[in-house]
Scaffold this active site. Structure first.
Site, PDB file in Angstrom:
ATOM      1  N   TYR A   1       2.501   4.333  12.334  1.00 18.58           N
ATOM      2  CA  TYR A   1       2.732   2.887  12.507  1.00 18.58           C
ATOM      3  C   TYR A   1       3.639   2.227  11.468  1.00 18.58           C
ATOM      4  CZ  TYR A   1      -1.155   2.790   9.163  1.00 18.58           C
ATOM      5  OH  TYR A   1      -1.947   2.978   8.065  1.00 18.58           O
TER       6      TYR A   1
ATOM      7  N   ARG B   1       0.856  -1.183   0.000  1.00 18.05           N
ATOM      8  CA  ARG B   1       0.000   0.000   0.000  1.00 18.05           C
ATOM      9  C   ARG B   1       0.900   1.243   0.000  1.00 18.05           C
ATOM     10  NH1 ARG B   1      -2.874   0.690   5.345  1.00 18.05           N
ATOM     11  NH2 ARG B   1      -1.308   2.300   5.569  1.00 18.05           N
TER      12      ARG B   1
ATOM     13  N   HIS C   1      -4.046   4.336   4.438  1.00 18.90           N
ATOM     14  CA  HIS C   1      -5.182   3.430   4.270  1.00 18.90           C
ATOM     15  C   HIS C   1      -6.340   4.159   3.595  1.00 18.90           C
ATOM     16  CE1 HIS C   1      -8.426   0.691   5.085  1.00 18.90           C
ATOM     17  NE2 HIS C   1      -9.039   1.583   5.847  1.00 18.90           N
TER      18      HIS C   1
HETATM   19  C1  LIG Z   1     -16.149  -6.406   9.045  1.00 17.95           C
HETATM   20  C2  LIG Z   1     -15.323  -5.165   9.130  1.00 17.95           C
HETATM   21  N1  LIG Z   1     -14.565  -4.966  10.211  1.00 17.95           N
HETATM   22  C3  LIG Z   1     -13.830  -3.843  10.331  1.00 17.95           C
HETATM   23  C4  LIG Z   1     -13.834  -2.886   9.352  1.00 17.95           C
HETATM   24  C5  LIG Z   1     -13.033  -1.576   9.519  1.00 17.95           C
HETATM   25  N2  LIG Z   1     -11.956  -1.553   8.527  1.00 17.95           N
HETATM   26  C6  LIG Z   1     -12.093  -0.888   7.361  1.00 17.95           C
HETATM   27  S1  LIG Z   1     -10.794  -1.135   6.342  1.00 17.95           S
HETATM   28  C7  LIG Z   1     -10.015  -2.120   7.445  1.00 17.95           C
HETATM   29  C8  LIG Z   1      -8.717  -2.775   7.068  1.00 17.95           C
HETATM   30  C9  LIG Z   1      -8.867  -3.632   5.843  1.00 17.95           C
HETATM   31  O1  LIG Z   1      -7.640  -4.198   5.483  1.00 17.95           O
HETATM   32  P1  LIG Z   1      -7.475  -5.085   4.185  1.00 17.95           P
HETATM   33  O2  LIG Z   1      -8.546  -6.122   4.129  1.00 17.95           O
HETATM   34  O3  LIG Z   1      -6.078  -5.577   4.165  1.00 17.95           O
HETATM   35  O4  LIG Z   1      -7.756  -4.099   2.979  1.00 17.95           O
HETATM   36  P2  LIG Z   1      -6.946  -2.812   2.539  1.00 17.95           P
HETATM   37  O5  LIG Z   1      -7.656  -1.657   3.137  1.00 17.95           O
HETATM   38  O6  LIG Z   1      -5.552  -2.967   3.043  1.00 17.95           O
HETATM   39  O7  LIG Z   1      -7.004  -2.794   1.058  1.00 17.95           O
HETATM   40  C10 LIG Z   1     -10.763  -2.223   8.615  1.00 17.95           C
HETATM   41  C11 LIG Z   1     -10.356  -2.960   9.822  1.00 17.95           C
HETATM   42  C12 LIG Z   1     -14.641  -3.130   8.243  1.00 17.95           C
HETATM   43  N3  LIG Z   1     -14.732  -2.255   7.237  1.00 17.95           N
HETATM   44  N4  LIG Z   1     -15.361  -4.274   8.155  1.00 17.95           N
END
Ligand SMILES: Cc1ncc(C[n+]2csc(CCOP(=O)(O)OP(=O)(O)O)c2C)c(N)n1
Ligand SMILES: Cc1ncc(C[n+]2csc(CCOP(=O)(O)OP(=O)(O)O)c2C)c(N)n1
Ligand SMILES: [Mg+2]
Ligand SMILES: [Mg+2]
Lengths: 352, 324, 352, 324
Positions: A257, A244, A248
């Protein structure tokens, strides 16, 4: 720039024509451009929170390139949309509308086969499997591809869906965008598994680890998975490993972090730079094309943005598309809303 | 007394409780190094270390389920669900498991867990981040549900929740994290569960609310005062246990009532408040209780949320209705 | 029967003494006896639905034998309790009370480290992981073992819990009782994975497939897993493969779905018979011991049943143990219940 | 008209609907070869084959999630959750996903799914098998919720549910599977959603109920008749959409009302009915609406359930209370 159009393939790396290779790079450049433009719009308060695509361009564009937009469905997470315009130019306007908070922002107009972004991580995975199962029952030719992050693989839905897919031999491609982070959580705290691809063993399906920075490698892996699916050989789990290359979302501050130096190191292997250099070396890309690609992307974004921002939202569109037709109680509520509004617009207590 | 916003009060309370009791463990998504996506857990990781402040994998059901086990092991688990809308992913662990282990084991195994989660609209979050689902949880015996509306109560209720021997859902209004600011008592400050708070006095009508809707009710009450209407505001603070006595007294005193909730109307907790008024104070009522709610639609996208979440105007209108 | 007490070990199969081996077989016989007695009680209407242990005796008794009841916790599914008396004789009475519908049936009295049966499949798995995590934080010596079925592995909780365990290196043993069926659903419709043990790859933890009909093999596998856990090397997933030698529960009719002959074939490899023959061949078991083991089990069951059935249930115990102390509303409800009852007992509208 | 019990009516309707529309797919745990643990899907597998009647892996969230996808693919999914208490495992897919896809996609993607599940007590099932969670689901916009109380309605509402373009939860009273028997119309029989049914006439008091509690209310009404009390029984049939008009008319006619539910009292759907009466017919009320509910405890074990589930005696007592 007609010169490049006649350029030969860059064997042995790919069987694509120069035009096709250029097209991939253009889409990657456009994806980043669109995403960056949205980032700025968020900073101007014109759209809500958004998740930049930076670093995922190769894996999104590569995957899309292996699909058949007329037959295949894509169920995105939320970070990929700017790279999916192969499914239709309207993807961009719809995405901007989505980020603006326009209710129609989840409606990718037919015949575009893209579902709305998924906010509840991994929830789209069993749905993708069910859609693929249904296509199989209906003897349709297509496949379903769903994107999800490394973090999303920790959710029960990923595993339940993957296991279902294995049993049903559903024509689905499960594409994990491993960008090393789930917000602030690094992959090492997400799982002790050797890789996300290794989780395929739990489903009894092929698992493949691919370099997510390499658009051609991703395209090939997805093409293989698609072929297997269409041939009736069932699902594939692909882990595309990238990084990434930014926060985020617009609400995130990675300096809290990310270990110092890590981001800079990753930028050295920016998927767009890697592919650009490769095409330049092969003689199918140059500064002029680059310039043109960016200009073109900006122009398209301007058009899409203008269209998206021209949309006026009716307050009582709240009540639409909850059911095929609203319940009596909702109709009463609609009247209450409209009566209350009079011609004063939203109450907006925060503004008092 | 220092003035704090709500997220500061929550953060300070977590610091104090972790310092007071070394069994307290804070865990969830992004709570450690990052200090929580809203900074509610800021500084805990540096101060209390990686054994007591833990970033978990991204799995709400396992966060709650593991919390249940941690509790039985003798720890005091404080789990964060990043947004209450993702508690749906853990519903079976919350409602079927966490809430019932004491009951299932006839008191042998108990779980002094707190599950914290922000919720509620008004800040243009993506979908599912704003859902108000307290009524769904309130229908599940074995849970206690605290929903503070002030920074001071956030401190007092959170400290009480952490010390409570039973599972507590501690629901934090996202919109109030920074917008709600008030004086927070220093040192030990506990707000007992099941004791509603009269936020403003008044005898013409009572507005019953909880969480951020208390703030809306309060502003409505200020506005109504200018029209000469004395609207009492009653903050339930915890919806389970419910302060039935305070509701009864307020309705007896005022004869008219309005209930405000952010959740969808149908089967929201406002219905329970109305049913409770019916049970306890029917003969004091001079008019139907007015109900102000979100509409019966999924929590909407950003450009529509101002039309959905109850605002001062709608509450004022409901008070006028109740006074007819 | 003092003869057998001095009998030598049956090397190389085991380093256990003859007495220890007899003890294992006695526990297996007792487990089946207790379970069969319960089955009959259900038929007499004296208890509710129950899930017979038949076929799982070796894996339950073998696993329990590898644990330290003073230090280790067991989180059962619902089919294992009759085989867990190594944790305390009161396990039996409590289990009967559970099946009777006595609220205290989920309360295994201290110091017995057994959780109540789990009805929501796989829900105890993340809890077991959390308990083990807590024990690790508290520097306790013990481990946690949880049983679950082949069917339960399809639930998100199994995967989420397993993945958590891997990351936290929790001292937990995940023991899958693969008895070939989840009610009527055969393993082949449950997963396409090569084995349930293979799912350990998704968690980055060791996975072991063991013959669940072989009490010694299970004991050894669990002992190894326990050792690893205590040494700080984290969790293990063990698949113990056996066969459900009867109906799913008292409410099930397997003749509707079990292929003809399959059950009979499985009975040829009844784990009790296999171990009995082995001990007989080694000279540590005989008809007299068998007779005594059964008589002993029956006598214990009679005692436990009498105690369980002697318990009188107070109607308002409904309100106990919901919270540490009931809410005011519950106290009002308790009064309503008691007022309504007068001295007539439950309303029992069905009886009208 | 043939007399059937409720599970026979459900089974017959599934046969008819699968024969009528070859897009209908039935799936879930043990629904195919075994014909369902209560035989609701008996004979479907043999008649319609393994592509249309499918035993799935044991995973409620994936059953619902896959159903959402199947629906978008153009099938008409009819999923079974073996017991409603295990819908908790699928709550995020039901409430966050299935209920909202039409809304999220502004009508592009729609899911004509039916999720069937038995629920309710009185038959000594293990824990979680008896939970009545309809209020929790009713607070989730985008769902329709049908809760038949007769075999004939089971047919008419199930057929309507399968033909409905929106997601429907079809909740079947376990206790009624065999205990409820009545005449079921042959051939096409559709009961429209949102139309309550007057089960017994009467003008002294109305007892509002749904699902098996209608049967309890009916028996109470018969008993009350002997005392000269004419208790009308109103069966809501679907709680979403809710027949507000029928509730208003009944309360206007009777002036007194009792609401009966099996779920725990706090935040149960009875509260919504009372709130609706407050909204619609307050001035007709001569006494507080009486509420008869399960207590605020987890659904209890077998030896205690008779003390928990509302029975005729409690309903009769509530009617007397309402008549004071
Ligand atoms: C079920 C759920 N739990 C928590 C969240 C809050 N949240 C949004 S994005 C994220 C991290 C997602 O990481 P990843 O799956 O690796 O995707 P990336 O954003 O890195 O593309 C979290 C914890 C959410 N959207 N859905
Ligand atoms: C979450 C959940 N879903 C469904 C059920 C209903 N059910 C009870 S037992 C069972 C089969 C369990 O199979 P398995 O895990 O293999 O255990 P076994 O009974 O074979 O020992 C099912 C589906 C349940 N108890 N819990
Ligand atoms: Mg990621
Ligand atoms: Mg099994």
């Amino acid at each position: 720039m007609a010169m490049t159009e006649t350029q030969d393939r860059i064997a042995p790396r790919s069987d694509l024509s120069g035009t096709e290779l250029q097209d991939l790079l253009r889409r990657m450049i456009a994806a980043r451009t669109f995403s960056s433009r949205c980032f700025s719009l968020q900073r101007q308060g014109r759209i809500g929170t958004m998740a930049p695509i930076d670093g995922a361009e190769a894996l999104v564009v590569g995957a899309a390139a292996a699909l058949d937009p007329a037959r295949d469905w894509v169920l995105p997470q939320y970070r990929e949309l700017h790279g999916l315009l192969r499914f239709g130019e309207e993807v961009l306007e719809t995405t901007i509308r989505y980020l603006r908070g326009d209710p129609a922002g989840g409606h990718f107009p037919a015949p575009i086969r893209i579902w709305p972004p998924q906010i509840a991580l991994a929830a789209q995975i069993p749905q993708a499997v069910g859609l693929a199962w249904g296509m199989k029952l209906r003897r349709e030719e297509g496949v379903v591809l769903t994107f999800f992050g490394d973090g999303a693989t920790s959710e029960g839905d990923f595993y339940e869906g993957g296991n279902f897919a294995g049993v049903l031999r559903a024509p689905v491609v499960l594409l994990c965008n491993n960008n090393a982070w789930a917000i602030s959580t690094p992959v090492r705290l997400q799982t002790a598994a050797e890789s996300f691809a290794a989780k395929a063993a739990a489903f009894g399906i092929p698992g493949e680890l691919v370099d997510g920075r390499d658009v051609l490698a991703v395209r090939d892996a997805v093409a293989r998975a698609r072929e297997r699916a269409v041939a009736g050989d069932g699902p594939t789990l692909i882990e595309a490993r990238a990084y990434r290359l930014g926060p985020h979302t617009t609400a995130d501050d990675p300096s809290r972090y990310v270990p110092p130096g890590e981001l800079e190191a990753a930028r050295q292997r920016d998927p767009i730079d890697l592919f650009r250099r490769e095409l330049e070396a092969a003689g199918v890309w140059n500064a002029g094309l680059e310039e043109e690609a960016k200009r073109d992307a900006d122009a398209r974004f301007d058009r899409a943005l203008a269209a998206a921002e021209a949309v006026a939202i009716e307050p009582d569109s709240l009540f639409e598309h909850v059911y095929a037709s609203p319940t009596a109680r909702m109709e009463r509520q609609r009247r209450q809303l409209l009566d209350g509004l009079g011609d004063r617009g939203a109450g907006g207590e925060e503004r008092r | 007394m220092p003035v704090m916003n709500m997220v500061q009060a929550i953060n300070a309370t977590l610091h104090e409780e972790m310092a007071r009791d070394d069994r307290v463990v804070v865990f969830g998504q992004d709570v450690a190094v990052n200090g929580g996506v809203f900074r509610a857990t800021e500084g805990l990781y540096d101060r209390f270390g990686g054994e007591r402040v833990v970033d978990t994998p991204l799995a709400e059901a396992a966060i709650v389920g593991a919390g249940v086990g941690l509790g039985v092991a003798g720890m005091v688990p404080v789990a964060e669900i990043q947004f209450l809308g993702f508690a749906y992913q853990a519903f079976h662990q919350i409602v079927g498991q966490m809430a019932r282990l004491r009951y299932r084991s006839s008191g042998r195994l108990t779980v002094p867990i707190v599950v914290r989660a922000p919720f509620g609209g008004g800040v243009r979050t993506p979908e599912l981040h704003s859902d108000s689902i307290e009524a769904q949880l309130a229908n599940c015996p074995g849970l206690k549900i605290a929903m503070p509306s002030s920074a001071a109560d956030a401190k007092g209720l959170l400290a009480a929740a952490i010390r409570d021997p039973d599972p507590v859902l501690f629901l934090e209004p996202l919109r109030g994290y920074r917008a709600i600011r008030d004086q927070v008592p220093e040192g030990e400050h506990l707000v007992p569960f099941g004791e509603a708070r009269t936020v403003r006095g008044g005898d013409d009508v009572v507005i019953v609310a909880w969480s951020y809707m208390v703030e809306i009710a309060r502003r409505a009450s200020v506005e109504l005062e200018q029209e000469g209407i004395a609207a009492r505001v009653l903050d339930l603070r915890t919806i389970v246990p419910l302060d039935t006595g305070a509701i009864r007294e307020a309705v007896e005193a005022c004869g008219r009532a309005v209930v405000v909730q952010e959740a969808p109307e149908t089967a929201g907790f406002a219905s329970e408040v109305i049913a409770t008024i019916n049970d306890e104070a029917f003969y004091s009522l001079e008019a139907p209780v007015a109900r102000v709610s979100g509409w019966d639609v999924p929590y909407p996208v950003g450009l529509l949320e101002d039309y959905h979440v109850p605002n001062v105007e709608r509450v004022v209108a409901a008070v006028r209705r109740a006074l007819q």
